[in-house]
Design an enzyme around this catalytic site. Structure first.
Site, PDB file in Angstrom:
ATOM      1  N   CYS A 197      44.016  40.519  53.435  1.00 53.16           N
ATOM      2  CA  CYS A 197      45.630  40.841  54.268  1.00 53.16           C
ATOM      3  C   CYS A 197      46.295  41.561  53.313  1.00 53.16           C
ATOM      4  O   CYS A 197      47.398  41.045  54.044  1.00 53.16           O
ATOM      5  CB  CYS A 197      46.164  39.181  54.546  1.00 53.16           C
ATOM      6  SG  CYS A 197      44.333  38.556  55.326  1.00 53.16           S
ATOM      7  N   HIS A 225      53.047  37.238  54.429  1.00 53.01           N
ATOM      8  CA  HIS A 225      52.518  37.091  55.824  1.00 53.01           C
ATOM      9  C   HIS A 225      52.096  35.896  55.503  1.00 53.01           C
ATOM     10  O   HIS A 225      52.253  34.749  55.364  1.00 53.01           O
ATOM     11  CB  HIS A 225      50.675  37.157  54.061  1.00 53.01           C
ATOM     12  CG  HIS A 225      49.688  37.266  54.742  1.00 53.01           C
ATOM     13  ND1 HIS A 225      49.072  37.639  56.098  1.00 53.01           N
ATOM     14  CD2 HIS A 225      48.934  36.639  54.316  1.00 53.01           C
ATOM     15  CE1 HIS A 225      47.820  36.998  56.723  1.00 53.01           C
ATOM     16  NE2 HIS A 225      47.867  36.521  55.242  1.00 53.01           N
ATOM     17  N   ASN A 238      47.251  34.185  62.129  1.00 50.34           N
ATOM     18  CA  ASN A 238      46.977  34.764  61.121  1.00 50.34           C
ATOM     19  C   ASN A 238      46.157  36.057  61.202  1.00 50.34           C
ATOM     20  O   ASN A 238      45.517  35.763  62.046  1.00 50.34           O
ATOM     21  CB  ASN A 238      46.405  33.879  59.759  1.00 50.34           C
ATOM     22  CG  ASN A 238      45.562  35.022  58.677  1.00 50.34           C
ATOM     23  OD1 ASN A 238      46.393  36.291  58.632  1.00 50.34           O
ATOM     24  ND2 ASN A 238      45.311  34.344  57.611  1.00 50.34           N
TER      25      ASN A 238
HETATM   26  N1  ACO Z   1      40.574  20.183  62.097  1.00 51.42           N
HETATM   27  C1  ACO Z   1      40.192  18.812  62.008  1.00 51.42           C
HETATM   28  N2  ACO Z   1      39.635  18.649  60.576  1.00 51.42           N
HETATM   29  C2  ACO Z   1      39.975  19.433  60.184  1.00 51.42           C
HETATM   30  C3  ACO Z   1      39.746  20.995  60.199  1.00 51.42           C
HETATM   31  C4  ACO Z   1      39.937  21.155  61.623  1.00 51.42           C
HETATM   32  N3  ACO Z   1      39.809  22.519  62.265  1.00 51.42           N
HETATM   33  N4  ACO Z   1      39.605  21.491  58.836  1.00 51.42           N
HETATM   34  C5  ACO Z   1      39.253  20.500  58.174  1.00 51.42           C
HETATM   35  N5  ACO Z   1      38.987  19.235  58.650  1.00 51.42           N
HETATM   36  C6  ACO Z   1      38.947  18.447  58.055  1.00 51.42           C
HETATM   37  C7  ACO Z   1      38.194  18.715  56.980  1.00 51.42           C
HETATM   38  O1  ACO Z   1      37.179  19.034  57.061  1.00 51.42           O
HETATM   39  C8  ACO Z   1      38.466  17.479  55.857  1.00 51.42           C
HETATM   40  O2  ACO Z   1      37.877  16.608  56.112  1.00 51.42           O
HETATM   41  P1  ACO Z   1      37.619  15.607  54.965  1.00 51.42           P
HETATM   42  O3  ACO Z   1      38.820  14.154  54.652  1.00 51.42           O
HETATM   43  O4  ACO Z   1      37.214  14.153  55.888  1.00 51.42           O
HETATM   44  O5  ACO Z   1      36.901  15.932  54.320  1.00 51.42           O
HETATM   45  C9  ACO Z   1      40.294  17.467  56.410  1.00 51.42           C
HETATM   46  O6  ACO Z   1      40.691  17.672  57.398  1.00 51.42           O
HETATM   47  C10 ACO Z   1      41.322  17.280  55.014  1.00 51.42           C
HETATM   48  O7  ACO Z   1      40.075  18.922  54.801  1.00 51.42           O
HETATM   49  P2  ACO Z   1      41.199  20.449  53.809  1.00 51.42           P
HETATM   50  O8  ACO Z   1      40.120  21.485  53.948  1.00 51.42           O
HETATM   51  O9  ACO Z   1      41.609  19.396  52.633  1.00 51.42           O
HETATM   52  O10 ACO Z   1      42.848  20.637  54.875  1.00 51.42           O
HETATM   53  P3  ACO Z   1      43.755  21.322  53.475  1.00 51.42           P
HETATM   54  O11 ACO Z   1      45.318  20.117  53.902  1.00 51.42           O
HETATM   55  O12 ACO Z   1      43.250  21.861  52.218  1.00 51.42           O
HETATM   56  O13 ACO Z   1      44.542  22.190  54.919  1.00 51.42           O
HETATM   57  C11 ACO Z   1      43.108  24.429  54.972  1.00 51.42           C
HETATM   58  C12 ACO Z   1      43.254  23.189  54.641  1.00 51.42           C
HETATM   59  C13 ACO Z   1      45.155  24.723  56.590  1.00 51.42           C
HETATM   60  C14 ACO Z   1      42.816  25.856  55.261  1.00 51.42           C
HETATM   61  C15 ACO Z   1      44.625  24.578  53.845  1.00 51.42           C
HETATM   62  O14 ACO Z   1      44.103  24.558  52.373  1.00 51.42           O
HETATM   63  C16 ACO Z   1      44.801  26.427  53.990  1.00 51.42           C
HETATM   64  O15 ACO Z   1      46.071  26.672  54.726  1.00 51.42           O
HETATM   65  N6  ACO Z   1      43.933  27.135  53.455  1.00 51.42           N
HETATM   66  C17 ACO Z   1      44.877  28.373  52.611  1.00 51.42           C
HETATM   67  C18 ACO Z   1      44.590  29.635  53.994  1.00 51.42           C
HETATM   68  C19 ACO Z   1      44.118  30.793  53.683  1.00 51.42           C
HETATM   69  O16 ACO Z   1      46.540  30.986  53.125  1.00 51.42           O
HETATM   70  N7  ACO Z   1      44.384  31.697  54.191  1.00 51.42           N
HETATM   71  C20 ACO Z   1      44.448  33.071  54.277  1.00 51.42           C
HETATM   72  C21 ACO Z   1      43.711  33.733  53.993  1.00 51.42           C
HETATM   73  S1  ACO Z   1      44.062  34.895  53.661  1.00 51.42           S
HETATM   74  C22 ACO Z   1      42.824  36.518  53.839  1.00 51.42           C
HETATM   75  O17 ACO Z   1      42.597  37.420  53.288  1.00 51.42           O
HETATM   76  C23 ACO Z   1      41.668  35.936  55.206  1.00 51.42           C
END
Ligand code: ACO
Length: 319
Positions: free
Chosen positions: A108, A244, A274
């Site tokens: 990204c 980003h 994204n």
């Molecule tokens: N819908 C509902 N529930 C979900 C979903 C979903 N889509 N996805 C995960 N959950 C659940 C999980 O299973 C977990 O449940 P549990 O507590 O029963 O285990 C709960 O929600 C919390 O999950 P987390 O992963 O801890 O959620 P978090 O608050 O960390 O949010 C997220 C996840 C949005 C992915 C966050 O970590 C994030 O934004 N990370 C950065 C991602 C990013 O910027 N990526 C870009 C990459 S750039 C590139 O090069 C591709």
């Protein structure tokens, strides 16, 4: 000699997938996706649409004169149509440009990496005018059964035209870096079974969301600060910050860590999710169309992604 952006265009595929649509595919909800990420919808390429298709459509939307004299094409992408030929070669052929063309892989952060390379090429006299494209069909490497990643990404393409601009416009500074020890936290499109560290690879996007979140919230403010200092400026000089577009909470955290008003940051990801390398041109285009970016504005760009990689640059907008 200073180099700047003299034209910009973006393209999104037609098919729109809202958070509610996704809730029919995986166990998720609009409430969960929006509150955790800020995303409302994404666009998905058709079966016969590929990264080259979207890149060509974006270039097609540039003013016709923008293509005159282009002698360099760089496509930043994580989802090329093939290992080779490059997407850039397909763009070159479509528009019959007399240009050297290649793809660049830095996930990204790739578009910001490509901008850095194009600026160096033009400043060194090796090239005169470049198309710097970010184009992705993330939908083709998404595991549509995995709710933790399927909700985050969207397809799209953006292109900037880079060439000499008069002072005081153009790019002022760059800061970039890579930390390959974080490769296991974000990867896709495996040929190998494992990373050298032994961590397993996958053909689909695999992400440790929490680790990527921690990395992004640290590196984005650091990179913006470094690029701003290198330009001999302070954060208070910046008119607009375009990061980003991965997660609104990452952008909010960057604003907080830098002690800047969130109003200075562009947040467009609710509209397109994204788009990896295409997300920063997408956000710049959003700012232009909404009258938030004007000639003479000082803009900081900052990207991060798989690798792990990051890159930031400061420029004075030239049109
Ligand atoms: N819908 C509902 N529930 C979900 C979903 C979903 N889509 N996805 C995960 N959950 C659940 C999980 O299973 C977990 O449940 P549990 O507590 O029963 O285990 C709960 O929600 C919390 O999950 P987390 O992963 O801890 O959620 P978090 O608050 O960390 O949010 C997220 C996840 C949005 C992915 C966050 O970590 C994030 O934004 N990370 C950065 C991602 C990013 O910027 N990526 C870009 C990459 S750039 C590139 O090069 C591709």
């Amino acid at each position: 000699m200073t180099v700047g952006i003299t034209a910009l265009a973006t393209h999104l595929p037609e098919k729109r997938l809202t958070n509610d649509d996704l809730a029919h595919l995986v166990d998720t909800s609009d409430e969960w996706i929006f509150s955790r990420t800020g995303i409302r919808q994404r666009f998905v390429a058709g079966e016969q649409e590929y990264t080259s298709t979207l890149a060509i459509q974006a270039v097609q939307k540039l003013p016709p004169e923008a293509l005159q004299g282009v002698d360099l094409i760089i496509v930043a992408t994580s989802t090329p149509d093939a290992f080779f030929p490059s997407v850039a070669a397909l763009v070159q052929d479509h528009f019959k440009l007399q240009a050297a063309a290649f793809d660049l892989s830095a996930a990204c952060a790739g578009w910001a990496y490509a901008i850095n390379i194009a600026v160096s090429q033009i400043q060194s006299g090796m090239s005169k005018k470049a198309l710097v494209i970010g184009s992705e069909t993330m939908s083709k490497i998404t595991n549509w059964q995995d709710r933790t990643t399927a909700v985050l990404f969207g397809d799209g393409a953006g292109v900037a035209v880079l060439e000499e601009v008069p002072e005081p416009y153009g790019f002022k500074s760059f800061a970039w870096g890579t930390d390959g020890s974080g490769a296991k936290h974000l990867h896709a499109g495996a040929i190998a079974k494992n990373l050298p560290s032994g961590d397993p690879l996958s053909p689909h996007i695999v992400q440790n969301g929490r680790e990527v979140f921690k990395f992004a919230t640290r590196v984005i403010p650091e990179a913006i600060q470094t690029a701003t200092q290198k330009a001999g400026l302070t954060l208070a000089n910046l008119d607009l910050i375009v990061t980003h577009q991965a997660n609104a909470r990452i952008i909010e955290s960057a604003a907080q860590r830098l002690g800047l008003d969130l109003e200075k940051f562009v947040v467009s990801l609710h509209e397109h999710a994204n788009n990896s390398t295409a997300s920063m041109p997408m956000a710049l285009d959003h700012a232009l169309k909404n009258g938030r970016l004007k000639k003479g504005d000082l803009v900081a760009l900052a990207g991060f992604g798989g690798g792990l990689t990051w890159a930031s640059t400061v420029l004075r907008w030239a049109y």
